[in-house]
Design an enzyme around this catalytic site. Structure first.
Site, PDB file in Angstrom:
ATOM      1  N   GLY A   1       0.787  -1.238   0.000  1.00 32.94           N
ATOM      2  CA  GLY A   1       0.000   0.000   0.000  1.00 32.94           C
ATOM      3  C   GLY A   1       0.810   1.274   0.000  1.00 32.94           C
ATOM      4  O   GLY A   1       0.263   2.358   0.233  1.00 32.94           O
TER       5      GLY A   1
ATOM      6  N   GLU B   1       4.491  -6.357   1.301  1.00 32.54           N
ATOM      7  CA  GLU B   1       3.906  -6.746   0.006  1.00 32.54           C
ATOM      8  C   GLU B   1       3.694  -5.549  -0.913  1.00 32.54           C
ATOM      9  O   GLU B   1       2.556  -5.171  -1.184  1.00 32.54           O
ATOM     10  CB  GLU B   1       2.551  -7.420   0.245  1.00 32.54           C
ATOM     11  CG  GLU B   1       2.626  -8.656   1.104  1.00 32.54           C
ATOM     12  CD  GLU B   1       1.248  -9.201   1.463  1.00 32.54           C
ATOM     13  OE1 GLU B   1       1.103 -10.418   1.526  1.00 32.54           O
ATOM     14  OE2 GLU B   1       0.322  -8.395   1.703  1.00 32.54           O
ATOM     15  N   PRO B   2       4.763  -4.947  -1.417  1.00 33.59           N
ATOM     16  CA  PRO B   2       4.574  -3.812  -2.324  1.00 33.59           C
ATOM     17  C   PRO B   2       4.077  -4.273  -3.695  1.00 33.59           C
ATOM     18  O   PRO B   2       4.549  -5.279  -4.213  1.00 33.59           O
ATOM     19  CB  PRO B   2       5.982  -3.222  -2.441  1.00 33.59           C
ATOM     20  CG  PRO B   2       6.899  -4.382  -2.172  1.00 33.59           C
ATOM     21  CD  PRO B   2       6.176  -5.290  -1.203  1.00 33.59           C
TER      22      PRO B   2
ATOM     23  N   ARG C   1       1.908  -1.659  -6.229  1.00 33.47           N
ATOM     24  CA  ARG C   1       1.908  -0.404  -6.969  1.00 33.47           C
ATOM     25  C   ARG C   1       3.262   0.310  -6.957  1.00 33.47           C
ATOM     26  O   ARG C   1       3.722   0.811  -7.986  1.00 33.47           O
ATOM     27  CB  ARG C   1       0.858   0.525  -6.341  1.00 33.47           C
ATOM     28  CG  ARG C   1       0.656   1.832  -7.072  1.00 33.47           C
ATOM     29  CD  ARG C   1      -0.144   2.808  -6.190  1.00 33.47           C
ATOM     30  NE  ARG C   1      -1.319   2.184  -5.613  1.00 33.47           N
ATOM     31  CZ  ARG C   1      -2.518   2.158  -6.177  1.00 33.47           C
ATOM     32  NH1 ARG C   1      -2.704   2.754  -7.315  1.00 33.47           N
ATOM     33  NH2 ARG C   1      -3.538   1.563  -5.581  1.00 33.47           N
TER      34      ARG C   1
ATOM     35  N   ARG D   1      -9.113   2.928 -14.227  1.00 32.88           N
ATOM     36  CA  ARG D   1      -9.012   3.636 -12.940  1.00 32.88           C
ATOM     37  C   ARG D   1      -9.688   5.009 -12.900  1.00 32.88           C
ATOM     38  O   ARG D   1     -10.348   5.335 -11.914  1.00 32.88           O
ATOM     39  CB  ARG D   1      -7.558   3.717 -12.478  1.00 32.88           C
ATOM     40  CG  ARG D   1      -6.950   2.319 -12.211  1.00 32.88           C
ATOM     41  CD  ARG D   1      -5.528   2.385 -11.670  1.00 32.88           C
ATOM     42  NE  ARG D   1      -5.467   2.874 -10.306  1.00 32.88           N
ATOM     43  CZ  ARG D   1      -5.071   4.078  -9.963  1.00 32.88           C
ATOM     44  NH1 ARG D   1      -4.661   4.944 -10.871  1.00 32.88           N
ATOM     45  NH2 ARG D   1      -5.058   4.455  -8.701  1.00 32.88           N
TER      46      ARG D   1
ATOM     47  N   CYS E   1     -18.160   3.067 -25.798  1.00 30.44           N
ATOM     48  CA  CYS E   1     -19.496   3.645 -25.771  1.00 30.44           C
ATOM     49  C   CYS E   1     -19.937   3.888 -24.327  1.00 30.44           C
ATOM     50  O   CYS E   1     -20.824   3.209 -23.813  1.00 30.44           O
ATOM     51  CB  CYS E   1     -20.467   2.720 -26.467  1.00 30.44           C
ATOM     52  SG  CYS E   1     -20.121   2.635 -28.207  1.00 30.44           S
ATOM     53  N   GLU E   2     -19.280   4.815 -23.682  1.00 33.88           N
ATOM     54  CA  GLU E   2     -19.560   5.199 -22.297  1.00 33.88           C
ATOM     55  C   GLU E   2     -19.144   6.650 -22.147  1.00 33.88           C
ATOM     56  O   GLU E   2     -17.995   7.000 -22.469  1.00 33.88           O
ATOM     57  CB  GLU E   2     -18.675   4.393 -21.325  1.00 33.88           C
ATOM     58  CG  GLU E   2     -19.083   2.984 -21.066  1.00 33.88           C
ATOM     59  CD  GLU E   2     -20.329   2.858 -20.218  1.00 33.88           C
ATOM     60  OE1 GLU E   2     -20.574   3.770 -19.385  1.00 33.88           O
ATOM     61  OE2 GLU E   2     -21.053   1.878 -20.396  1.00 33.88           O
TER      62      GLU E   2
ATOM     63  N   TYR F   1      -2.290  -1.631 -11.913  1.00 41.70           N
ATOM     64  CA  TYR F   1      -3.748  -1.737 -12.006  1.00 41.70           C
ATOM     65  C   TYR F   1      -4.299  -1.153 -13.306  1.00 41.70           C
ATOM     66  O   TYR F   1      -5.436  -0.705 -13.360  1.00 41.70           O
ATOM     67  CB  TYR F   1      -4.413  -1.098 -10.773  1.00 41.70           C
ATOM     68  CG  TYR F   1      -3.890  -1.678  -9.484  1.00 41.70           C
ATOM     69  CD1 TYR F   1      -4.288  -2.944  -9.063  1.00 41.70           C
ATOM     70  CD2 TYR F   1      -2.949  -0.995  -8.708  1.00 41.70           C
ATOM     71  CE1 TYR F   1      -3.776  -3.504  -7.899  1.00 41.70           C
ATOM     72  CE2 TYR F   1      -2.429  -1.553  -7.551  1.00 41.70           C
ATOM     73  CZ  TYR F   1      -2.852  -2.805  -7.150  1.00 41.70           C
ATOM     74  OH  TYR F   1      -2.342  -3.359  -6.010  1.00 41.70           O
TER      75      TYR F   1
HETATM   76  C1  LIG Z   1      -3.351  -5.213  -3.114  1.00 39.96           C
HETATM   77  C2  LIG Z   1      -2.595  -5.780  -2.003  1.00 39.96           C
HETATM   78  C3  LIG Z   1      -1.253  -5.429  -1.823  1.00 39.96           C
HETATM   79  C4  LIG Z   1      -0.534  -4.415  -2.664  1.00 39.96           C
HETATM   80  O1  LIG Z   1      -1.048  -3.143  -2.540  1.00 39.96           O
HETATM   81  P1  LIG Z   1      -0.308  -1.933  -3.321  1.00 39.96           P
HETATM   82  O2  LIG Z   1      -1.152  -0.751  -3.003  1.00 39.96           O
HETATM   83  O3  LIG Z   1      -0.344  -2.274  -4.777  1.00 39.96           O
HETATM   84  O4  LIG Z   1       1.085  -1.861  -2.794  1.00 39.96           O
HETATM   85  C5  LIG Z   1      -0.560  -6.062  -0.800  1.00 39.96           C
HETATM   86  N1  LIG Z   1      -1.161  -6.973   0.003  1.00 39.96           N
HETATM   87  C6  LIG Z   1      -2.455  -7.325  -0.143  1.00 39.96           C
HETATM   88  C7  LIG Z   1      -3.039  -8.332   0.751  1.00 39.96           C
HETATM   89  C8  LIG Z   1      -3.209  -6.742  -1.145  1.00 39.96           C
HETATM   90  O5  LIG Z   1      -4.490  -7.094  -1.283  1.00 39.96           O
END
Ligand SMILES: *Cc1c(COP(=O)(O)O)cnc(C)c1O
Length: 435
Positions: free
Chosen positions: A247, A289-290, A292, A329, A360-361, A389
Site C-alpha cells: 500500500g 507486500e509492495p 503499486r 481507474r 461507448c460510455e 492496475y
Molecule cells: C493489493 C494488495 C497489496 C498491494 O497493494 P499496493 O497498493 O499495490 O502496494 C498487498 N497486500 C495485499 C493483501 C493486497 O491485497
C-alpha cells in the site's frame, strides 16, 4: 507531465528506455503499454536496500495483482523477491515460469477448493488464511494429499488508511481477515495451531492502498507487534513471522507527494525495531507486500490521436485509440493522471482538453481538462504512471483488443505480451447448433 525514470526529450520526441516512442509505435502499434525496466529495477532495489534489519530477517513479496505477466515474474525472480497470488489464474501464470513455488504466497478472501488444491499440490510457500473456516478447508485438503503447508492468518487491525490519511476506526466492516477485537480471536488462532496439517507462521495485515501517511504504517506495526506478543504469551507458542502488507503511496500527479521508497522502508524498519524493543519481543521474519510502488511509475501508455472535437457546449476532446478498456481507474475511482503529446514536446502552444477513449460510455475519460500541446490526428499521446492496475484491470469491453506490453531498457525493447487478435476474442464462443 513529469518525466519519470529514463524519459527524455529527444528533439521534441519522447524517448523511454533509450527508444523513441515514434519507433515503438512503428514496431508495436498503439495503444501500447511501455514499461521502463530500469525504473522498475530501481524501485525494487530501493525497497531491497531500505527494508533490511540486523534484528530480524526480511522478505519482500511482490503483490502481483498490480501487474502480472510471465516476464514480470522473471524480473521479480531475478531480484530474489517473493510473489503473491489471489486466484488460480494468477497462480497459474506464476507457476508457468521457473520461479520456485516456495516463493509464492496465496491470498484471497474466498479461495475455492480448486485454488487451495493447486497451492497444496505445488507446495507453495504459504497460504494467508482469511478466516477460521478457511483453516478447516486447507487442513482437509492437506490431509487428502498427505501434505503440510505454512499458513498465516490475515487480521483486520482496525486501521483504515487511504490516500493521505488514516482512520483508526471502531467500525470493522472490511470483508478481509479476522478482527483482532473479535472475542473469539484467541480461539480461532488456537484452532489453527492445533491442526497438524498447518504450520502456523504468524499474522498478516494490509491496511489499504496508496498510503502516504507514515504514521499509519507505524500504527499498524505497533498493533501487529503487540497483538502477536499477546497471542504468543497467551497460547505459549513461538510466532516467528509478521507480514505488514503493502500500500505504499505513489506520485501520479502534483496532487501527490513524491515518495522516497528507500527512506520510507528505513522508517518502517526503525518503527519495527523500536516497537520490538519497547515490547521486549522477538520476531524472526517480517514481510511486506509492495505492488503499486514497484510498477506504477515504470509503466506508461502510448496512444494515437484519432480525432479532435469541440462540442456545442465548448468541451474540447482529443479522441485516443484506447481508453477505459486499458485503464479503468479514472472511470472506476476518479484516478488522476498526467499526459503529454509525445511527438510534439517542444510545441509551446497549449490548450485545455479532455482525453477521451473510444468506448461507448460517457465515463470513458482518461484525463479531464488537462493542458496539452495542440495536436492533430496521428499524433502520439503518452499517459504516464499507468503501470499498476492498468493492464491487470483491462477488459475487452466493446470487444477491444488488449494492448501489447513491451519492456524497454538501454535502447532495447522486449515484447512481454502480444496484442490480442480478433480470433482471441471469439475463441471460446460456440455457435448454436440448431437455430
Ligand atoms: C493489493 C494488495 C497489496 C498491494 O497493494 P499496493 O497498493 O499495490 O502496494 C498487498 N497486500 C495485499 C493483501 C493486497 O491485497
Amino acid at each position: 507531465m513529469k518525466y519519470l525514470g529514463s524519459m527524455k526529450n529527444k528533439d521534441g520526441v519522447l524517448e523511454i528506455g533509450g527508444i523513441l516512442v515514434t519507433q515503438l509505435k512503428k514496431e508495436f502499434g498503439t495503444p501500447l503499454y511501455i514499461y521502463d525496466l530500469d525504473l522498475m529495477e530501481k524501485k525494487i532495489k530501493a525497497i531491497k536496500e531500505g527494508f533490511i534489519s540486523e534484528k530480524f530477517k526480511t522478505t519482500i513479496v511482490y503483490a502481483s495483482k498490480a501487474y502480472l505477466s510471465k516476464g514480470m515474474v522473471q524480473i521479480i525472480d531475478k531480484f530474489g523477491l517473493d510473489i503473491d497470488a489471489v486466484s488460480a489464474g494468477e497462480l497459474h501464470t506464476i507457476l508457468s515460469t521457473k520461479i520456485d513455488a516456495k516463493k509464492i504466497h496465496m491470498h484471497g478472501n474466498n479461495k475455492s477448493l480448486e485454488e487451495i488444491e493447486l497451492c497444496v499440490k505445488n507446495n507453495i510457500g504459504s497460504i494467508i488464511l482469511d478466516n477460521r473456516f478457511e483453516a478447516e478447508k486447507v487442513a482437509k485438503i492437506c490431509k487428502i494429499f498427505d501434505k503440510k503447508i505454512n499458513v498465516m492468518l490475515r487480521l483486520n487491525i482496525g486501521i483504515d488508511a487511504h490516500t493521505h490519511e488514516y482512520i483508526k476506526t471502531a467500525k470493522h466492516t472490511s470483508k478481509f481477515g479476522e478482527s483482532i477485537f473479535d472475542k473469539d480471536i484467541i480461539k480461532i488462532v488456537k484452532e489453527i495451531i492445533e491442526k497438524e496439517e498447518l504450520n502456523f507462521l504468524g499474522f498478516h495485515c494490509h491496511i489499504g492502498s496508496q498510503i502516504f501517511d507514515e504514521l499509519a504504517f507505524c500504527e499498524g506495526i505497533k498493533t501487529m507487534v503487540k497483538f502477536t506478543k499477546e497471542i504468543s504469551q497467551n497460547l505459549n507458542i513461538n510466532i516467528p513471522e509478521i507480514n505488514i502488507g503493502g500500500g505504499f503511496g505513489v506520485r501520479y500527479t502534483d496532487d501527490d507527494t513524491d515518495v522516497d521508497l528507500k527512506k520510507l522502508m528505513k522508517k518502517i524498519i526503525t518503527s519495527l525495531e523500536e516497537t520490538l524493543e519497547t515490547e521486549n519481543f522477538k520476531i524472526e521474519n517480517v514481510s511486506i507486500e509492495p505492488g503499486r510502488s514497484i510498477v506504477a511509475q515504470a509503466g506508461s501508455t502510448l496512444y494515437s490521436v484519432g480525432g479532435l472535437k469541440k462540442t456545442f457546449g465548448g468541451e474540447k476532446y482529443i479522441f485516443i485509440d484506447g481508453g477505459m478498456t486499458d485503464n479503468i481507474r479514472p472511470a472506476l475511482y476518479n484516478a488522476k493522471y498526467e499526459s503529454i503529446v509525445a511527438n510534439k514536446l517542444n510545441n509551446e502552444k497549449k490548450e485545455c482538453v479532455t482525453l477521451a477513449g473510444k468506448c461507448c460510455e460517457s465515463g470513458d475519460i482518461i484525463i479531464k481538462d488537462t493542458k496539452l500541446s495542440k495536436c492533430d490526428e496521428g499524433d502520439l499521446i503518452i499517459v504516464s504512471c499507468t503501470g499498476a492496475y492498468g493492464h491487470s484491470m483491462s477488459s475487452n469491453y466493446n470487444k477491444a483488443l488488449k494492448p501489447p506490453v513491451v519492456f524497454v531498457k538501454n535502447g532495447k525493447s522486449y515484447l512481454i505480451s502480444k496484442r490480442e487478435t480478433y480470433e482471441d476474442l471469439i475463441k471460446n464462443d460456440l455457435l448454436l447448433e440448431d437455430i
